[in-house]
Design an enzyme around this catalytic site. Sequence first.
Site, short mmCIF file in Angstrom:
data_model
loop_
_atom_site.label_atom_id
_atom_site.label_comp_id
_atom_site.label_asym_id
_atom_site.label_seq_id
_atom_site.Cartn_x
_atom_site.Cartn_y
_atom_site.Cartn_z
N GLY A 90 68.73 45.70 53.98
CA GLY A 90 68.01 46.86 54.49
C GLY A 90 68.90 47.94 55.04
N GLY A 124 68.20 52.30 57.95
CA GLY A 124 69.33 51.85 57.15
C GLY A 124 70.68 52.20 57.73
N ARG A 181 73.50 34.34 50.05
CA ARG A 181 73.10 33.61 51.23
C ARG A 181 72.18 32.45 50.87
NH1 ARG A 181 73.37 38.18 55.12
NH2 ARG A 181 74.19 39.93 53.94
N ASP A 246 69.29 33.69 56.29
CA ASP A 246 69.78 34.89 55.60
C ASP A 246 71.14 35.32 56.14
OD1 ASP A 246 67.88 35.56 57.83
OD2 ASP A 246 68.76 37.54 57.55
N ASN A 247 71.64 34.63 57.18
CA ASN A 247 72.96 34.92 57.73
C ASN A 247 73.95 33.79 57.47
OD1 ASN A 247 72.00 37.33 58.77
ND2 ASN A 247 71.53 36.48 60.77
N ASP A 256 77.88 38.52 59.20
CA ASP A 256 76.88 39.16 60.06
C ASP A 256 77.20 38.95 61.54
OD1 ASP A 256 75.54 40.23 57.92
OD2 ASP A 256 74.16 38.56 57.73
#
Length: 470
Positions: A90, A124, A181, A246-247, A256
């Site tokens: 994103g 973003g 990921r 997702d990390n 991240d």
Amino acid sequence: MTLVIPFDNSYARLPDRMFSRVDPTPVGAPSLIAVNAPLAHELGIDPEALGGPIGLEVLAGNAIAAGSEPIAQAYAGHQFGNWNPGLGDGRAILLGEVVDQNGQRRDIQLKGSGPTPYSRRGDGRAWLGPVLREYIMSEAMHALGVPTTRALAAVATGETVIREGYFPGAILTRIAASHIRVGTFQLFAARRDLPALEALVSHVIERHYPDAKGPSDLLRAVTKAQADLIAKWISIGFIHGVMNTDNMTVSGETIDYGPCAFMDEYHPSTVFSSIDTQGRYAYGNQPQIAVWNIAQLATALVPLMPDQDAAIEEFTEIVNSFADLYQAEWRRLMAAKIGLADTEQSFSLVNRLLKLMMDSGSDFTNTFAALQNGQARDQFTDRAAFDLWHEDWKSFAPDTALMERMNPKIIPRLHKIEAVIQSGVQGDFAPFHEMLGVVTAPFAALDELRSAYAKPPAPSERVTRTFCGT
């Protein structure tokens, strides 16, 4: 001066439903904060050209370098244990990939480069603070020998980002073995898109684990990579802060750097993240969370197996193997930190020391760094108990040279990072460059400058909460 980036973009050749093609959004008045010249050389990029006018335009998202195929990657994930099917890049855009001087494929990504189809009404963008924090943290982790994404460059955008206030905007250029990921696999498994899932498995095997023969071997390799990674985190007192699926990369790199931090006082329940109100991602919980995340990867891979009942049994065994893999690596690393080989005696000594440290609120980094020079006693309130431990430990003739190699004298302490950010907001990046130089030599001897970075925060300097903020 011509900027040449030797792009070869394998992910962009995968099925197009795995990403969205989107260009960065140009910014008004970009200015260069930093270029990582040694890393640029490693990637086959001329650092002078990268830091020049044309390079600045590329780093700011105002121009597209030849060979770049900008995309935002699609993925899903569990965030604090809750399923979110609609994630994706994103606020990041993958410019493409290069094969570096060592033959390793690396991603080049702009972070904070404008909205994408996955922004979910976000802008973003990134503000300056998280960009400086990630630059410092990722380069420090690399210097500490921890697998990690890297920082190639940081650029101020000349524009304002609105978060809880008005802040200067910035863009980080991030390098990774890949940005794939656990959540990437989860997305296509949830959609029951087996062709995309198969393509992703083949891509990851070819890119990261060429000896793997299929999903089972892939899962086994990711489990080992994550066990080694988390053991390294724990051995240096690092807290990721937001270990959502997702990390977590399947490559085994740290990624991240949002609400992350290094501990000062040792305690397993230490949390810094402002959003981790229940302590899910506390320092001591990180191994268990890694297992949970790997179990989600295993679940995503099951649909690819011809005999799913047998696969569930096999995958469960692989996921459960994490505990032994992690424990073995943790024991090896922690024994080495006190100058010993991994034995039952060193295991006992490590656990006794950690208990003493917890009871005393000892500084994690400084306690281990001081062991070899005889100054660790000052870290303990119960010095008689420490003296007993110290006598037992010395009887094993610890290897002080090994301890020097294993125990950093410098970590990127949170209060120092916050001071760097405050200076950066005022347009002064000299403290950023100074701190970067110090933390990327974590094992070097202390002089007057470095000693200031080795000190824990005074009560007035303490920072107890960190924020995602990008």
